[in-house]
Write an enzyme that holds these catalytic residues in place. Structure first.
Site, short mmCIF file in Angstrom:
data_model
loop_
_atom_site.label_atom_id
_atom_site.label_comp_id
_atom_site.label_asym_id
_atom_site.label_seq_id
_atom_site.Cartn_x
_atom_site.Cartn_y
_atom_site.Cartn_z
N HIS A 171 53.65 33.09 45.58
CA HIS A 171 54.44 31.89 45.90
C HIS A 171 55.95 32.17 45.90
O HIS A 171 56.73 31.32 46.30
CB HIS A 171 54.14 30.75 44.92
N ASP A 196 43.84 34.25 47.72
CA ASP A 196 44.00 33.29 46.62
C ASP A 196 43.64 31.89 47.16
O ASP A 196 43.74 31.63 48.36
CB ASP A 196 45.46 33.31 46.15
N HIS A 222 45.33 29.26 46.87
CA HIS A 222 46.54 28.58 47.35
C HIS A 222 47.23 29.39 48.46
O HIS A 222 47.22 30.61 48.43
CB HIS A 222 47.53 28.40 46.19
N ASP A 259 40.90 32.07 41.98
CA ASP A 259 40.82 30.62 41.81
C ASP A 259 39.99 29.99 42.93
O ASP A 259 39.92 28.76 43.06
CB ASP A 259 42.22 29.98 41.70
N TYR A 310 41.97 31.14 37.20
CA TYR A 310 42.34 30.51 35.92
C TYR A 310 41.18 30.19 35.00
O TYR A 310 41.39 29.61 33.95
CB TYR A 310 43.21 29.27 36.21
#
Ligand code: Q9C
Ligand code: ZN
Length: 338
Positions: free
Chosen positions: A156, A191, A193, A280, A319
């Site tokens: 990010h 990922d 995201h 995740d 996570y």
């Protein structure tokens, strides 16, 4: 398989964040890395190597110097003090900016879940070191896939902004290291995201193909990027690909999209790849919303292995502390040549 990890990375301990107005335990804990280490230690398939030094020159060529200074400024905070940026000056007024003033760190940050304390810089710099040394090892021995146990994660973070638990863009550092030998490098981000930082760092670069599979940003963080219409900018147009996926996407659908997406590696003529590997996407992840099972990571690995390209795997999110270690091991051991 060579695994890169430095114990300094365990010093950064964010305690909480605000998610949807609620104060929650921070998901990006040191227990994530410990769960991964537990699976890889005492296993003759893996050799855990501590990077020698952190790549300051590469950090400076990837990130705004004032962003780096801002994260360094937090090294002066007392032990019990964590700074949560929560004012983000939209005009980013450079005349007022003092990167040594921790209260100005919001100028380089885009969310309030990415705190700074006196250990953040060191942990993030050594996390970037893992990615750099993992890529260097691939330069020396292209047949051996390497794994960078990066934590804090990186995808990010862009040139000017940290956020999403990420400070420095580890995958970008790995890609830049590969670019010292290979002309064309692809980064595939799996990922949950969207890797907004990686996208914007390379959006103008026709020598770096960025492919991203992630939860549809209409519904999921980081909300503002990750749409199919983002295809790259200027000379880089055509070298950024986004595949937003629905809530509860399962392994079968996921792998079908991934296989299709990876066909671009041939068209692009990729010479080496970086996998931004987040876990995740697992069905039991507390913040992701896909429905992948542990065995799906074997199939995902196979989709990459087919291309027989020099490969660096860079750890991103994931996570569920009970599952992340097993998921990582399942994925990365698939790349070990037998
Ligand atoms: N306070 C990675 O998986 N949640 N990052 C934002 C705002 C951010 C996830 C809540 C999720 C970031 C590397
Ligand atoms: Zn993620």
């Amino acid at each position: 398989m060579k695994v890169f990890f430095h114990t300094e990375q365990l010093k950064h301990k964010p305690i909480y964040e605000y998610a949807f107005g609620e104060k929650i335990d921070h998901p990006e804990t040191t227990r994530r890395a410990e769960s991964i280490l537990k699976e890889l230690e005492n296993n003759s398939d893996f050799e855990i190597i501590s990077p020698e030094k952190y790549p300051l020159a590469l950090l400076k060529s990837t990130h705004n110097h004032n962003l780096i200074k801002s994260i360094m400024a937090a090294e002066k905070l007392p032990d019990d003090n964590t700074f949560y940026p929560c004012v983000f000056p939209y005009h980013r007024d450079k005349s007022r900016l003092n990167p040594l003033n921790i209260n100005h760190a919001g100028a380089f940050c885009f969310d309030n879940g990415t705190p700074l304390n006196n250990t953040t810089f060191s942990s993030a710099a050594w996390s970037a070191a893992d990615a750099h040394y993992a890529a260097k090892a691939v330069l020396e021995n292209p047949d051996e896939v390497t794994y960078a146990l990066c934590r804090p994660p990186g995808h990010h973070a862009s040139k000017d902004l940290f956020g999403g638990y990420c400070y420095f863009n580890n995958a970008a550092i790995a890609a830049k290291t590969l670019l010292t030998k290979y002309k064309k490098v692809a980064i595939i981000d799996i990922d949950f995201h969207h890797g907004n930082g990686t996208q914007v760092l390379f959006e103008r670069n026709p020598n770096v193909l960025v492919i991203n599979l992630h939860g549809n940003p209409e519904e999921f963080y980081p909300y503002f990027t990750g749409f199919e219409s983002e295809t790259g900018v200027g000379k880089g147009d055509g070298f950024n690909k986004n595949y937003p996926l629905d809530r509860l996407t399962d392994g079968q659908t996921y792998v079908a999209v991934l296989e299709k997406a990876l066909e671009d590696l041939k068209r692009f003529d990729a010479q080496a790849i970086v996998i931004s590997a987040g876990f995740d996407t697992h069905k039991d992840d507390p913040i992701g919303h896909f429905y992948l099972e542990t065995s799906d990571y074997v199939t995902i690995a196979s989709a990459f292995i087919k291309y027989k390209l020099p490969t660096v795997i860079v750890q991103e999110g994931g996570y569920n502390e009970a599952h992340i270690g097993i998921n990582v091991r399942t994925f990365i051991e698939s790349f070990i040549k037998t």
